[in-house]
Design a protein around this motif. Structure first.
Motif, short mmCIF file in Angstrom:
data_model
loop_
_atom_site.label_atom_id
_atom_site.label_comp_id
_atom_site.label_asym_id
_atom_site.label_seq_id
_atom_site.Cartn_x
_atom_site.Cartn_y
_atom_site.Cartn_z
N ARG A 187 4.84 26.25 6.68
CA ARG A 187 5.08 27.64 6.31
C ARG A 187 6.40 27.77 5.53
N VAL A 188 7.40 26.95 5.92
CA VAL A 188 8.67 26.97 5.18
C VAL A 188 8.42 26.52 3.74
N MET A 189 7.67 25.41 3.57
CA MET A 189 7.37 24.91 2.21
C MET A 189 6.57 25.95 1.43
N GLY A 190 5.71 26.68 2.14
CA GLY A 190 4.91 27.73 1.49
C GLY A 190 5.80 28.84 0.96
N LEU A 191 6.77 29.27 1.78
CA LEU A 191 7.67 30.34 1.33
C LEU A 191 8.65 29.83 0.27
N LEU A 192 8.89 28.49 0.26
CA LEU A 192 9.75 27.92 -0.80
C LEU A 192 9.01 27.96 -2.14
N GLY A 193 7.67 28.15 -2.07
CA GLY A 193 6.90 28.33 -3.31
C GLY A 193 5.95 27.22 -3.68
N ILE A 194 5.69 26.26 -2.77
CA ILE A 194 4.75 25.20 -3.17
C ILE A 194 3.34 25.78 -3.33
N LYS A 195 2.59 25.23 -4.29
CA LYS A 195 1.18 25.65 -4.52
C LYS A 195 0.22 24.51 -4.16
N THR A 196 0.79 23.31 -4.01
CA THR A 196 0.01 22.11 -3.70
C THR A 196 0.67 21.38 -2.54
N MET A 197 -0.14 20.90 -1.59
CA MET A 197 0.43 20.07 -0.52
C MET A 197 -0.35 18.76 -0.44
N VAL A 198 0.38 17.65 -0.50
CA VAL A 198 -0.22 16.32 -0.30
C VAL A 198 0.13 15.91 1.11
N VAL A 199 -0.88 15.69 1.94
CA VAL A 199 -0.59 15.30 3.32
C VAL A 199 -1.11 13.89 3.56
N THR A 200 -0.23 13.04 4.08
CA THR A 200 -0.64 11.65 4.34
C THR A 200 -0.56 11.39 5.84
N ASN A 201 -1.38 10.48 6.31
CA ASN A 201 -1.32 10.13 7.72
C ASN A 201 -1.83 8.72 7.92
N ALA A 202 -1.53 8.17 9.10
CA ALA A 202 -2.13 6.90 9.53
C ALA A 202 -3.34 7.30 10.36
N ALA A 203 -4.42 6.54 10.23
CA ALA A 203 -5.62 6.91 10.98
C ALA A 203 -6.38 5.66 11.42
N GLY A 204 -7.19 5.84 12.44
CA GLY A 204 -8.04 4.75 12.91
C GLY A 204 -9.38 4.83 12.18
N GLY A 205 -9.91 3.69 11.81
CA GLY A 205 -11.19 3.64 11.10
C GLY A 205 -12.36 3.74 12.06
N VAL A 206 -13.19 4.77 11.90
CA VAL A 206 -14.41 4.90 12.72
C VAL A 206 -15.59 4.35 11.93
N ASN A 207 -15.65 4.70 10.66
CA ASN A 207 -16.70 4.18 9.76
C ASN A 207 -16.61 2.66 9.77
N ARG A 208 -17.70 1.99 10.14
CA ARG A 208 -17.67 0.52 10.33
C ARG A 208 -17.43 -0.24 9.01
N ASP A 209 -17.61 0.45 7.87
CA ASP A 209 -17.35 -0.23 6.59
C ASP A 209 -15.86 -0.22 6.25
#
Ligand SMILES: Nc1nc2ncn(CCNC(CO)CO)c2c(=O)[nH]1
Length: 282
Positions: free
Chosen positions: A101-123
């Motif tokens: 919300r702070v970044m939103g009020l600072l005026g961003i129009k785009t957010m790139v969100v990255t995370n670490a995740a566990g693979g469920v899809n067996r491929d």
């Protein structure tokens, strides 16, 4: 104050930050577990430790630095959250998403969100990068949701649509960038399932996620993306697959945070490359 009514609190943090930096960011970047290195390419960095920002929550997880980093990336003015807040740390959903919300009020129009995740899809393999096309938020479905309580129209509407929450043109652009960079053997596109954590999932829970079409699981991202979308911010999500989920009862393996951080360190350069090029093409 009734939950959901933190506009004044967020506005005060925004005013404080605008008084401290001349950067006016149009893009926000959320760095996931072990992906703090993402800010390496940011030029003219201006860093604010979370604990030095009045009213900002404190980060408590290993691998999360706890800094707001302003600067320029690929010619664009950006603000990076180095270290995010997770529901499993005990922060309420309102506090977890306050930085968005702070970044939103600072005026961003785009957010790139990255995370670490566990693979469920067996491929999927360790080191794959999944461009998120949709999510299943088990905690938010159950009511642990950042938009419950009073709605402040200055943030967004009472009943926000969620069918376009991961912008399809952003997904397409990220996939093109990855394929042009020669990452086609490990770039994926799929659905992210959020569990609250801090426990990793049971075998049955992973099979539930798979049955719903889930390709990866994690403990973050969904609340931030809901709040960003509520504010009209378009999102790109990237999950770095740091381990293959264990979906058999007779397996002797166990997921652990160390392997998550190690895999993140190894593959973060590819995530960094995609994000840097993506920001440049906006
Ligand atoms: N099975 C499974 N594997 C995972 N690898 C990374 N994460 C994301 C969570 N990352 C940290 C906490 O932020 C715990 O490793 C997960 C997860 O939630 N589940």
């Amino acid at each position: 104050i009734m939950e959901g009514h933190n506009y004044g609190e967020v506005e005060a943090i925004k005013d404080y930050l605008l008084s401290k930096t001349a950067v006016r960011p149009t893009i926000g970047i959320v760095c996931g577990s072990g992906l703090g290195g993402l800010v390496e390419n940011v030029e003219n960095k201006e860093e604010f430790k979370y604990e030095d920002i009045p009213g900002f929550p404190r980060s408590t997880v290993k691998g999360h630095a706890g800094k707001l980093v302003f600067g320029t990336l690929s010619g664009k003015q950006v603000v990076c959250l180095q270290g995010r807040f997770h529901f499993y740390e005990g922060h309420g959903m309102l506090k977890c998403t306050l930085p968005v919300r702070v970044m939103g009020l600072l005026g961003i129009k785009t957010m790139v969100v990255t995370n670490a995740a566990g693979g469920v899809n067996r491929d999927f393999n360790v080191g794959d990068i999944m461009v998120i096309k949709d999510h299943v938020g088990f905690p938010t479905i159950a009511g642990n949701h950042p938009l419950t309580g009073l709605n402040d129209e200055r943030f967004g509407p009472r009943f926000p649509p969620m069918n376009q929450v991961y912008d399809s043109s952003y997904q397409k652009l990220a996939l093109e960038i990855a394929n042009e960079a020669g990452y086609s053997s490990f770039i994926r596109n799929g659905c992210y399932c959020m569990f609250s954590g801090p426990t990793y999932e049971t075998v049955a829970e992973l099979r539930l996620a798979a049955a719903l079409g889930g390709d990866a699981v994690g403990m973050s991202t969904v609340p931030e993306v809901i709040v960003a979308s509520h504010m009209g911010i378009k999102c790109l999500g990237l999950s770095l697959i740091t381990n293959k989920c264990i979906m058999e009862y007779d397996s002797s393996e166990e997921p652990n945070h160390a392997e998550v951080l190690e895999a993140g360190r190894k593959a973060s350069k590819y995530v960094l490359d995609i994000v840097t090029k993506f920001v440049g093409k906006l």
